[in-house]
Design a protein around this motif. Structure first.
Motif, PDB file in Angstrom:
ATOM      1  N   LYS A   2      20.888 -23.926  32.626  1.00  0.00           N
ATOM      2  CA  LYS A   2      21.288 -22.629  33.164  1.00  0.00           C
ATOM      3  C   LYS A   2      20.140 -22.017  33.965  1.00  0.00           C
ATOM      4  N   LEU A   3      20.513 -21.313  35.023  1.00  0.00           N
ATOM      5  CA  LEU A   3      19.540 -20.654  35.893  1.00  0.00           C
ATOM      6  C   LEU A   3      19.745 -19.141  35.846  1.00  0.00           C
ATOM      7  N   HIS A   4      18.667 -18.411  35.578  1.00  0.00           N
ATOM      8  CA  HIS A   4      18.693 -16.947  35.601  1.00  0.00           C
ATOM      9  C   HIS A   4      17.516 -16.454  36.437  1.00  0.00           C
ATOM     10  N   TRP A   5      17.601 -15.226  36.909  1.00  0.00           N
ATOM     11  CA  TRP A   5      16.466 -14.645  37.617  1.00  0.00           C
ATOM     12  C   TRP A   5      16.532 -13.124  37.565  1.00  0.00           C
ATOM     13  N   GLN A   6      15.387 -12.510  37.801  1.00  0.00           N
ATOM     14  CA  GLN A   6      15.306 -11.044  37.888  1.00  0.00           C
ATOM     15  C   GLN A   6      14.107 -10.662  38.744  1.00  0.00           C
ATOM     16  N   ILE A   7      14.174  -9.501  39.361  1.00  0.00           N
ATOM     17  CA  ILE A   7      13.041  -8.968  40.110  1.00  0.00           C
ATOM     18  C   ILE A   7      12.324  -7.951  39.235  1.00  0.00           C
ATOM     19  N   VAL A   8      11.007  -8.094  39.136  1.00  0.00           N
ATOM     20  CA  VAL A   8      10.178  -7.222  38.302  1.00  0.00           C
ATOM     21  C   VAL A   8       9.141  -6.544  39.187  1.00  0.00           C
ATOM     22  N   ARG A   9       8.910  -5.266  38.949  1.00  0.00           N
ATOM     23  CA  ARG A   9       7.902  -4.502  39.686  1.00  0.00           C
ATOM     24  C   ARG A   9       6.653  -4.375  38.817  1.00  0.00           C
ATOM     25  N   PHE A  10       5.533  -4.857  39.335  1.00  0.00           N
ATOM     26  CA  PHE A  10       4.265  -4.772  38.619  1.00  0.00           C
ATOM     27  C   PHE A  10       3.400  -3.672  39.221  1.00  0.00           C
ATOM     28  N   GLN A  11       2.897  -2.806  38.356  1.00  0.00           N
ATOM     29  CA  GLN A  11       1.985  -1.750  38.771  1.00  0.00           C
ATOM     30  C   GLN A  11       0.556  -2.276  38.689  1.00  0.00           C
ATOM     31  N   LEU A  12      -0.227  -2.091  39.737  1.00  0.00           N
ATOM     32  CA  LEU A  12      -1.609  -2.554  39.741  1.00  0.00           C
ATOM     33  C   LEU A  12      -2.506  -1.535  39.040  1.00  0.00           C
ATOM     34  N   LYS A  13      -3.547  -2.022  38.398  1.00  0.00           N
ATOM     35  CA  LYS A  13      -4.461  -1.137  37.678  1.00  0.00           C
ATOM     36  C   LYS A  13      -5.215  -0.218  38.630  1.00  0.00           C
ATOM     37  N   THR A  45       5.862 -14.055  44.150  1.00  0.00           N
ATOM     38  CA  THR A  45       5.590 -12.658  44.453  1.00  0.00           C
ATOM     39  C   THR A  45       5.989 -12.330  45.880  1.00  0.00           C
ATOM     40  N   ALA A  46       6.465 -11.107  46.091  1.00  0.00           N
ATOM     41  CA  ALA A  46       6.760 -10.630  47.445  1.00  0.00           C
ATOM     42  C   ALA A  46       5.446 -10.319  48.151  1.00  0.00           C
ATOM     43  N   ILE A  47       5.174 -11.030  49.243  1.00  0.00           N
ATOM     44  CA  ILE A  47       3.947 -10.829  50.014  1.00  0.00           C
ATOM     45  C   ILE A  47       4.351 -10.525  51.451  1.00  0.00           C
ATOM     46  N   ASN A  48       4.059  -9.323  51.909  1.00  0.00           N
ATOM     47  CA  ASN A  48       4.551  -8.927  53.235  1.00  0.00           C
ATOM     48  C   ASN A  48       3.936  -9.753  54.361  1.00  0.00           C
ATOM     49  N   TYR A  49       2.654 -10.117  54.239  1.00  0.00           N
ATOM     50  CA  TYR A  49       2.026 -10.871  55.324  1.00  0.00           C
ATOM     51  C   TYR A  49       2.436 -12.344  55.323  1.00  0.00           C
ATOM     52  N   TYR A  50       3.212 -12.767  54.332  1.00  0.00           N
ATOM     53  CA  TYR A  50       3.869 -14.075  54.361  1.00  0.00           C
ATOM     54  C   TYR A  50       5.370 -13.931  54.651  1.00  0.00           C
ATOM     55  N   ASN A  51       5.806 -12.711  54.918  1.00  0.00           N
ATOM     56  CA  ASN A  51       7.221 -12.423  55.208  1.00  0.00           C
ATOM     57  C   ASN A  51       8.145 -12.874  54.080  1.00  0.00           C
ATOM     58  N   ILE A  52       7.737 -12.599  52.834  1.00  0.00           N
ATOM     59  CA  ILE A  52       8.526 -12.996  51.672  1.00  0.00           C
ATOM     60  C   ILE A  52       9.438 -11.843  51.263  1.00  0.00           C
ATOM     61  N   ASN A  53      10.724 -12.101  51.261  1.00  0.00           N
ATOM     62  CA  ASN A  53      11.733 -11.105  50.895  1.00  0.00           C
ATOM     63  C   ASN A  53      12.491 -11.622  49.670  1.00  0.00           C
ATOM     64  N   LEU A  54      12.306 -10.969  48.533  1.00  0.00           N
ATOM     65  CA  LEU A  54      12.898 -11.452  47.289  1.00  0.00           C
ATOM     66  C   LEU A  54      14.414 -11.287  47.256  1.00  0.00           C
ATOM     67  N   VAL A  55      14.945 -10.316  47.981  1.00  0.00           N
ATOM     68  CA  VAL A  55      16.405 -10.163  48.062  1.00  0.00           C
ATOM     69  C   VAL A  55      17.008 -11.384  48.753  1.00  0.00           C
ATOM     70  N   ASP A  56      16.348 -11.851  49.797  1.00  0.00           N
ATOM     71  CA  ASP A  56      16.803 -13.077  50.462  1.00  0.00           C
ATOM     72  C   ASP A  56      16.770 -14.262  49.497  1.00  0.00           C
ATOM     73  N   PHE A  57      15.715 -14.325  48.672  1.00  0.00           N
ATOM     74  CA  PHE A  57      15.598 -15.418  47.709  1.00  0.00           C
ATOM     75  C   PHE A  57      16.749 -15.381  46.700  1.00  0.00           C
ATOM     76  N   GLN A  58      17.153 -14.176  46.278  1.00  0.00           N
ATOM     77  CA  GLN A  58      18.279 -14.072  45.363  1.00  0.00           C
ATOM     78  C   GLN A  58      19.551 -14.628  45.996  1.00  0.00           C
ATOM     79  N   SER A  59      19.749 -14.380  47.277  1.00  0.00           N
ATOM     80  CA  SER A  59      20.925 -14.909  47.972  1.00  0.00           C
ATOM     81  C   SER A  59      20.890 -16.422  48.005  1.00  0.00           C
ATOM     82  N   VAL A  60      19.708 -16.988  48.212  1.00  0.00           N
ATOM     83  CA  VAL A  60      19.564 -18.447  48.206  1.00  0.00           C
ATOM     84  C   VAL A  60      19.908 -19.007  46.840  1.00  0.00           C
TER      85      VAL A  60
END
Length: 332
Positions: A2-13, A45-60
């Motif tokens: 089975k495959l599951h996924w979730q998006i998590v927001r991490f707060q930096l120290k 991780t979502a990295i803007n300078y690598y153009n990573i969009n996690l919503v797009d990844f969920q669609s994939v």
């Protein structure tokens, strides 16, 4: 399976300031593969300078969920062939590949280290990132830290900044995230004192037209980051970079990283296992390759305030590898 996924927001120290921008949080896609109640975990991780969009990844993942779940449990290299066939982006491929290695090891009741016969008696210490700031504040952070190795971020070149860092009796590396010019790099590689830096990472913007002026035989230990995405880049880098930064999300996971390490050693590169700002899920995956490397930069989980997992740990730079099955990851 089975495959599951979730998006998590991490707060930096604290604010993570680099040449690409300032960041107060990171978002990550956590992938879970499950079989018979046993779970393996991976992260990207979502990295803007690598153009990573996690919503797009969920669609994939939605599109390929049935194909992934339909796979029988074979060796992770067989699962990786499927990921290549699906033509997944490297960040997403890495999360799935790491999750599979974690699951496979747990099902086989063997650690990744056992499965790959990795001798882990000698492990380099990890550096911790010192964000862009005034040199006085950077020096203060270094002197007050309980860590022993430091990666100092730069946004542009200042000779006085370089000189002051060189005067410290500390293990220091520089990372300009591509903000140096060709003139800056010529100055650096022709000053013998610069050899005191552990390495100088990604000095100029991405591309051969920039890094072709670098000479790996001079004072600076140039290290490729963005210029070293995967195994196909290695041969072209040999005359210019002495070291490479292997990040799982760049090359596509643990499976291709093992092959990349093997070839890099044949070509004479020094190797660093690096990370993004990740939880202990991503850091535990990278940590199992630290015994095969010369340098480690695995401070990602140490920079976030709300870690969600346990596994291998980095304490004041010392890497404590989990010897539990798989990658030793558990959610807390």
């Amino acid at each position: 399976m089975k495959l599951h996924w979730q998006i998590v927001r991490f707060q930096l120290k604290e604010t993570f300031a680099i040449a690409y921008g300032n960041y107060t949080h990171r978002e990550a896609l956590i992938v879970t593969l499950e079989k018979n109640g046993v779970k393996g975990y991976g992260e990207c991780t979502a990295i803007n300078y690598y153009n990573i969009n996690l919503v797009d990844f969920q669609s994939v993942l939605i599109n390929y969920k049935s194909q992934i779940e339909g796979q029988n449990i074979y060796h992770p290299t067989d699962f990786y062939y499927l990921l290549i066939k699906l033509d997944l982006p490297s960040f997403l491929r890495s999360a799935l590949d790491c999750a599979y290695w974690d699951l496979f090891g747990k099902l086989e009741k063997k650690s990744f280290l056992e499965l790959n016969t990795i001798n882990f008696r000698s492990i380099p210490e990890s550096s911790i990132t010192i964000s862009i700031d005034t040199v006085a504040n950077q020096v203060k952070k270094i002197e007050e830290s309980t860590w022993s190795r430091f990666k100092v971020k730069c946004n542009g070149f200042e000779e006085a900044h370089i000189t002051e860092l060189l005067e410290l009796d500390k293990n220091i590396a520089l990372d300009s995230n591509g903000s140096f010019t060709a003139e800056n790099c010529r100055w650096l590689e022709n000053h013998e004192s610069v050899s005191k830096f552990d390495y100088l990472e990604q000095p100029m913007k991405l591309g051969f037209e920039n890094y072709k002026i670098l000479n790996c035989n001079k004072a600076a230990n140039w290290m490729a980051d963005e210029d070293c995405q995967d195994i196909s880049d290695l041969n072209e880098l040999t005359s210019h970079y002495r070291s490479i930064n292997i990040k799982l999300v760049k090359c596509g996971g643990l499976t291709p990283a093992l092959a990349m390490i093997s070839l890099a050693k044949e070509l004479g590169f020094k190797i660093m296992i690096g990370c993004m700002t990740e939880s202990s899920i991503g850091i535990s995956a990278g940590a199992v390759l630290a015994p095969l490397s010369d340098y480690a930069d695995l401070d990602g989980a140490s920079l976030i305030a709300n870690d969600i997992a346990k596994g291998s740990e980095v304490i004041n730079g010392r890497i404590h590898l989990s010897e539990s099955n798989g990658l030793g990851i558990r959610i807390i």
